[in-house]
Enzyme design. Structure first.
Site, short mmCIF file in Angstrom:
data_model
loop_
_atom_site.label_atom_id
_atom_site.label_comp_id
_atom_site.label_asym_id
_atom_site.label_seq_id
_atom_site.Cartn_x
_atom_site.Cartn_y
_atom_site.Cartn_z
N GLY A 147 0.86 -1.18 0.00
CA GLY A 147 0.00 0.00 0.00
C GLY A 147 0.89 1.22 0.00
O GLY A 147 1.90 1.24 -0.69
N GLU A 148 0.57 2.20 0.79
CA GLU A 148 1.36 3.43 0.87
C GLU A 148 1.99 3.51 2.26
O GLU A 148 1.31 3.74 3.25
CB GLU A 148 0.44 4.64 0.60
CG GLU A 148 1.10 5.75 -0.17
CD GLU A 148 2.34 6.30 0.52
OE1 GLU A 148 2.26 6.73 1.69
OE2 GLU A 148 3.42 6.29 -0.12
N CYS A 159 6.06 -5.31 0.37
CA CYS A 159 6.27 -4.02 -0.29
C CYS A 159 6.26 -2.87 0.73
O CYS A 159 7.27 -2.63 1.38
CB CYS A 159 5.24 -3.84 -1.41
SG CYS A 159 5.66 -2.55 -2.59
N HIS A 170 4.64 -8.85 -4.45
CA HIS A 170 3.29 -9.08 -3.93
C HIS A 170 2.80 -10.50 -4.25
O HIS A 170 2.11 -10.70 -5.25
CB HIS A 170 2.31 -8.09 -4.58
CG HIS A 170 2.53 -6.68 -4.20
ND1 HIS A 170 1.88 -6.08 -3.15
CD2 HIS A 170 3.32 -5.73 -4.75
CE1 HIS A 170 2.25 -4.83 -3.06
NE2 HIS A 170 3.13 -4.58 -4.01
N GLU A 230 0.43 -12.00 -2.89
CA GLU A 230 -1.04 -12.01 -2.76
C GLU A 230 -1.75 -11.62 -4.04
O GLU A 230 -2.97 -11.78 -4.15
CB GLU A 230 -1.47 -11.10 -1.60
CG GLU A 230 -1.49 -9.62 -1.90
CD GLU A 230 -0.14 -8.92 -1.91
OE1 GLU A 230 -0.12 -7.68 -2.05
OE2 GLU A 230 0.91 -9.59 -1.76
#
Length: 186
Positions: free
Chosen positions: A46-47, A78, A168, A170
């Site tokens: 995400g961020e 990430c 990632h 997922e």
């Protein structure tokens, strides 16, 4: 098993679906009480700056850090890798737990996203690695095990009870990496 997913933003649902597909309970973690009774926790992509701010606003930063320091198996994807790093190029750290220095958005912008098949140490077969504005590990310190490199860059590491990836898992149908993490949890 009961696996928490830090649920402020990012790839929360994708991780939950993989945990549940493997027959385990997934818990959205948004407050300190959600950390109780977990067998492991995932810090999703995400961020990272937003997640770091929300960890502070919700007063979850210190309790989460304490749980991980006490041995809670942790997987950072990430942005999760960035949250876990002791050093982030050009900015302050968040959880300050893993003995790594990361470079944010190191593989480029959103347009530069890519996937490749690679072998990850500890996993039998090659797997698809999906990179989206991914960081990489610039430097590793003591006790860091490098699990994978792509384009001569470190993209997966392990330190004690913590795993962190630039990619990632997922975002693929392959549950291999989630099985690997769950094997550490249970």
């Amino acid at each position: 098993m009961k696996i928490g997913v830090l649920a402020f933003q990012g790839g929360v649902i994708e991780h939950i679906k993989q945990i549940e597909a493997l027959g385990h309970d997934a818990i959205e973690v948004k407050k300190e009480e959600d950390l109780e009774g977990l067998d492991g926790i995932i810090l999703p992509g995400g961020e990272s700056t937003t997640m770091g701010k929300l960890l502070r606003i919700t007063n979850l930063l210190k309790p989460l850090k304490r749980k991980i320091e006490e041995g809670l198996p942790t997987f950072g994807t990430c942005a999760g890798m960035i949250l876990l790093a002791k050093e982030i190029e050009g900015e302050n750290s968040h959880l300050n737990l893993m003995n790594i220095k990361v470079k944010r958005n190191a593989f480029g912008r959103q347009l530069d996203s890519f996937s490749e098949f690679h072998k990850v140490k500890g996993i039998e077969n090659e797997m698809e690695l999906v990179f989206i504005r991914a960081p990489y590990v610039e430097e590793v310190g003591e006790n860091i095990e490098v699990l994978c490199k792509v384009k001569d860059r470190i993209v997966a590491v392990k330190e004690k009870n913590i795993i962190a990836t630039s990619f990632h898992p997922e975002l693929t149908e392959d549950l291999t990496f989630m099985k690997y993490f769950l094997s550490i949890c249970g």
